[in-house]
Design a protein around this motif. Structure first.
Motif, PDB file in Angstrom:
ATOM      1  N   VAL A  43       0.817  -1.219   0.000  1.00  0.00           N
ATOM      2  CA  VAL A  43       0.000   0.000   0.000  1.00  0.00           C
ATOM      3  C   VAL A  43       0.850   1.269   0.000  1.00  0.00           C
ATOM      4  O   VAL A  43       0.437   2.284  -0.543  1.00  0.00           O
ATOM      5  N   LEU A  51      -5.036   4.180  -4.311  1.00  0.00           N
ATOM      6  CA  LEU A  51      -5.598   3.688  -3.049  1.00  0.00           C
ATOM      7  C   LEU A  51      -7.100   3.937  -3.001  1.00  0.00           C
ATOM      8  O   LEU A  51      -7.879   3.069  -2.605  1.00  0.00           O
ATOM      9  N   ASN A  52      -7.488   5.138  -3.412  1.00  0.00           N
ATOM     10  CA  ASN A  52      -8.897   5.493  -3.462  1.00  0.00           C
ATOM     11  C   ASN A  52      -9.645   4.539  -4.386  1.00  0.00           C
ATOM     12  O   ASN A  52     -10.699   4.007  -4.035  1.00  0.00           O
ATOM     13  N   ALA A  55     -10.026   1.016  -2.796  1.00  0.00           N
ATOM     14  CA  ALA A  55     -11.045   1.008  -1.742  1.00  0.00           C
ATOM     15  C   ALA A  55     -12.436   1.125  -2.355  1.00  0.00           C
ATOM     16  O   ALA A  55     -13.372   0.421  -1.957  1.00  0.00           O
ATOM     17  N   VAL A  75      -4.852   1.149   3.698  1.00  0.00           N
ATOM     18  CA  VAL A  75      -5.291   2.352   2.976  1.00  0.00           C
ATOM     19  C   VAL A  75      -5.563   3.473   3.977  1.00  0.00           C
ATOM     20  O   VAL A  75      -5.154   4.616   3.770  1.00  0.00           O
ATOM     21  N   GLU A  78      -2.326   4.919   5.221  1.00  0.00           N
ATOM     22  CA  GLU A  78      -1.711   5.783   4.211  1.00  0.00           C
ATOM     23  C   GLU A  78      -2.433   7.126   4.123  1.00  0.00           C
ATOM     24  O   GLU A  78      -1.800   8.165   3.941  1.00  0.00           O
ATOM     25  N   THR A  94     -12.544   7.907  -0.750  1.00  0.00           N
ATOM     26  CA  THR A  94     -11.988   6.880   0.134  1.00  0.00           C
ATOM     27  C   THR A  94     -12.844   6.733   1.384  1.00  0.00           C
ATOM     28  O   THR A  94     -13.190   5.619   1.783  1.00  0.00           O
TER      29      THR A  94
END
Length: 113
Positions: A43, A51-52, A55, A75, A78, A94
């Motif tokens: 990650v 990452l968004n 998720a 996530v 981060e 997110t």
């Protein structure tokens, strides 16, 4: 949310064209599990938007398991550690993903506030 299969019962976004719907669902489940398992250790290498997106994808498919929780925890961490790298849209999406999949991380929601 159905804990027995890790999906929301209203999920109708995955369609695989075969004559084995149960097998298709299992294949998608296993694929998402492999993605979660492999992504969790990396990650810190993902960009904020990636990452968004990850998720969001798990939330949109309603896939939540123990492995997914580990990934979402990464996530969230981060997001807390690199808030300044997240555009407002990424923060919002997110946090929407977390709320949709019923994953709550107090620090992540505070960082996004």
């Amino acid at each position: 949310y159905d804990e027995t299969c890790g999906t929301n019962s209203h999920n109708d976004y995955v369609h695989v064209a075969t004559d084995d719907p149960k097998g298709d669902k299992e294949l998608v489940y296993e694929t998402l599990e492999v993605i979660a398992e492999n992504a969790v250790s990396r990650v810190d290498r993902f960009k904020a938007q990636e990452l968004n997106n990850m998720a969001w994808g798990f939330a949109r498919l309603g896939h939540r398991t123990e492995r997914t929780d580990k990934l979402l925890g990464g996530v969230a961490n981060e997001l807390v550690q690199r808030t300044w790298h997240f555009k407002p849209q990424d923060v919002g999406a997110t946090l929407w993903s977390f709320a949709t999949i019923e994953y709550f991380d107090r620090d992540a929601f505070r960082a996004g506030a």
